[in-house]
Design an enzyme around this catalytic site. Structure first.
Site, PDB file in Angstrom:
ATOM      1  N   HIS A 211       0.870  -1.182   0.000  1.00  0.00           N
ATOM      2  CA  HIS A 211       0.000   0.000   0.000  1.00  0.00           C
ATOM      3  C   HIS A 211       0.907   1.233   0.000  1.00  0.00           C
ATOM      4  O   HIS A 211       1.465   1.619   1.023  1.00  0.00           O
ATOM      5  CB  HIS A 211      -0.864  -0.074   1.264  1.00  0.00           C
ATOM      6  CG  HIS A 211      -1.772   1.076   1.517  1.00  0.00           C
ATOM      7  ND1 HIS A 211      -3.148   0.986   1.431  1.00  0.00           N
ATOM      8  CD2 HIS A 211      -1.530   2.345   1.919  1.00  0.00           C
ATOM      9  CE1 HIS A 211      -3.700   2.132   1.760  1.00  0.00           C
ATOM     10  NE2 HIS A 211      -2.744   2.986   2.049  1.00  0.00           N
ATOM     11  N   HIS A 213       1.874   5.253  -0.771  1.00  0.00           N
ATOM     12  CA  HIS A 213       1.508   6.651  -1.004  1.00  0.00           C
ATOM     13  C   HIS A 213       2.646   7.257  -1.821  1.00  0.00           C
ATOM     14  O   HIS A 213       3.780   6.784  -1.769  1.00  0.00           O
ATOM     15  CB  HIS A 213       1.283   7.380   0.324  1.00  0.00           C
ATOM     16  CG  HIS A 213      -0.015   7.012   0.985  1.00  0.00           C
ATOM     17  ND1 HIS A 213      -1.107   7.841   0.984  1.00  0.00           N
ATOM     18  CD2 HIS A 213      -0.398   5.888   1.625  1.00  0.00           C
ATOM     19  CE1 HIS A 213      -2.112   7.245   1.615  1.00  0.00           C
ATOM     20  NE2 HIS A 213      -1.711   6.048   2.025  1.00  0.00           N
ATOM     21  N   CYS A 244      -3.688  11.023   4.869  1.00  0.00           N
ATOM     22  CA  CYS A 244      -4.170  10.580   6.174  1.00  0.00           C
ATOM     23  C   CYS A 244      -4.245  11.794   7.092  1.00  0.00           C
ATOM     24  O   CYS A 244      -3.262  12.532   7.229  1.00  0.00           O
ATOM     25  CB  CYS A 244      -3.243   9.526   6.759  1.00  0.00           C
ATOM     26  SG  CYS A 244      -3.774   8.966   8.382  1.00  0.00           S
TER      27      CYS A 244
END
Ligand code: HMG
Ligand code: MG
Length: 303
Positions: A211, A213, A244
């Site tokens: 995952h 970013h 986030c």
């Protein structure tokens, strides 16, 4: 050691845009617009999609309508509609809303666990153990997330040895896969290699999701290194939306479009239609407080 990437192999791309992509937006699309976005992404090929989160609406107002989003969706067979949950309370809400699976989330660093879910790593795992047992009894699948796998905005660099035991704990309690989050997008292919050397020595690649970013534009390069090391599961966010609220330096997730372009040109099968993903993103145009600056829209022209 690198593995050969063979054309025709399947790669699973989990679409997290409706949750990770939208949770941090200042101007939040309406419930109807979120539903249209999700349905368009499923039509584009998403087979696992994170619809929303059942967290405190005080902490993350953008996800406060997750019940309504689930209620309004026209569901398609063969698609797993996921909900992010931080605790038992969130689990109850998600199941009542009709999710297929829940995703629990903790971190590899104590600073982020405290800032994000107001608890320690050990306490979060203990909460999730009870939640996972209940989910198993109720036939609800559980996915796990470990954040800050390369670095933490509060504690600095993360060592692979901090990540491995958390991944093992999540799998031991019954998570079907664990997503390793570069929450603030500082990882490079070298970080990926160091982490995966440690993780894949202990757990099968089928249970590992990456995952990324894209703060430094490394998302696609990182995904390629993970592929070479044997990982075949990735999270991505349509349009590269994301961030986030508890990691201010985080920028968007790696764009689904970028990963699809990378994978398609390696001959890998994802089941997605890239132009349809771009069209789904276009549907959000004008609904956010910033232009959707996806490179893909320029490259594809009118979609
Ligand atoms: P807290 O304030 O410590 O919780 O928050 P509490 O247990 O003391 O409860 C306080 C109030 O919240 C109570 O209400 C609870 O009922 C309520 P009051 O009595 O004051 O009226 N509450 C809830 N309400 C709705 N749903 C719930 C819930 N739980 C408690 N599930 C809590 C603890 C975990 C709830 C809070 O810290 C929180 O919601 N955090 C949100 C974190 C979040 O969503 N972060 C973003 C997602 S994670 C991420 O983006 C990373 C990821 O993408 C991977 C990566 O990139 O690394 C996954
Ligand atoms: Mg994330």
């Amino acid at each position: 050691m690198s593995e050969r990437i063979r054309p025709g192999e399947r790669v699973e791309v989990t679409e997290v845009g409706p949750r990770d992509g939208l949770q941090n937006e200042k101007v939040v699309p309406s419930t109807a617009a979120k539903i249209a976005f999700i349905e368009a992404l499923v039509d584009a090929g998403a087979r696992q999609i994170e619809v929303g989160s059942f967290v405190s609406p005080r902490w993350v107002p953008a996800m406060a309508d997750s019940e309504a989003v689930f209620a309004g969706l026209t569901r398609q067979p063969g698609v797993r509609y996921l909900a992010l949950v931080p605790n038992q309370h969130g689990y109850q809400r998600a199941v009542a809303a009709g999710c297929d699976a829940v995703a629990v989330f903790t971190a590899a660093s104590e600073g982020f666990a405290r800032a994000n879910i107001n608890t320690t790593i050990a306490q979060s795992l203990s909460e999730f153990r009870g939640l996972a047992a209940q989910a198993r009894a109720e036939g609800v699948a559980v996915r796990g997330y470990v954040s800050t796998v390369f670095a933490c905005p509060y504690d600095g660099p993360t060592r692979p040895e901090q990540v491995v035991p958390v991944v093992e704990e999540l799998l031991a309690m019954g998570c079907y896969e664990v997503s390793l989050g570069d929450t603030i997008g500082v990882g490079t292919p070298s970080h990926v290699e160091r982490l995966l050397d440690a993780v894949l020595a202990r757990v099968p690649a089928e249970c590992v999701v990456m995952h990324f970013h894209d703060t430094w534009g490394m998302g696609a390069a990182n995904a390629w290194r993970a592929l070479e090391l044997g990982v075949r599961r990735f999270d991505a966010s349509a349009g590269g939306l994301g961030g986030c609220p508890f990691a201010k330096v985080a920028t968007g997730n790696v764009a689904t479009e970028d990963l699809l372009y990378l994978f398609a040109n390696a001959g890998l099968e994802t089941g997605y239609d890239l132009a349809k993903v771009a069209r789904a993103v276009r549907g959000l145009a004008g609904l956010l407080d910033h232009p959707l600056a996806s490179r893909v829209h320029k490259a594809l022209g009118p979609v």
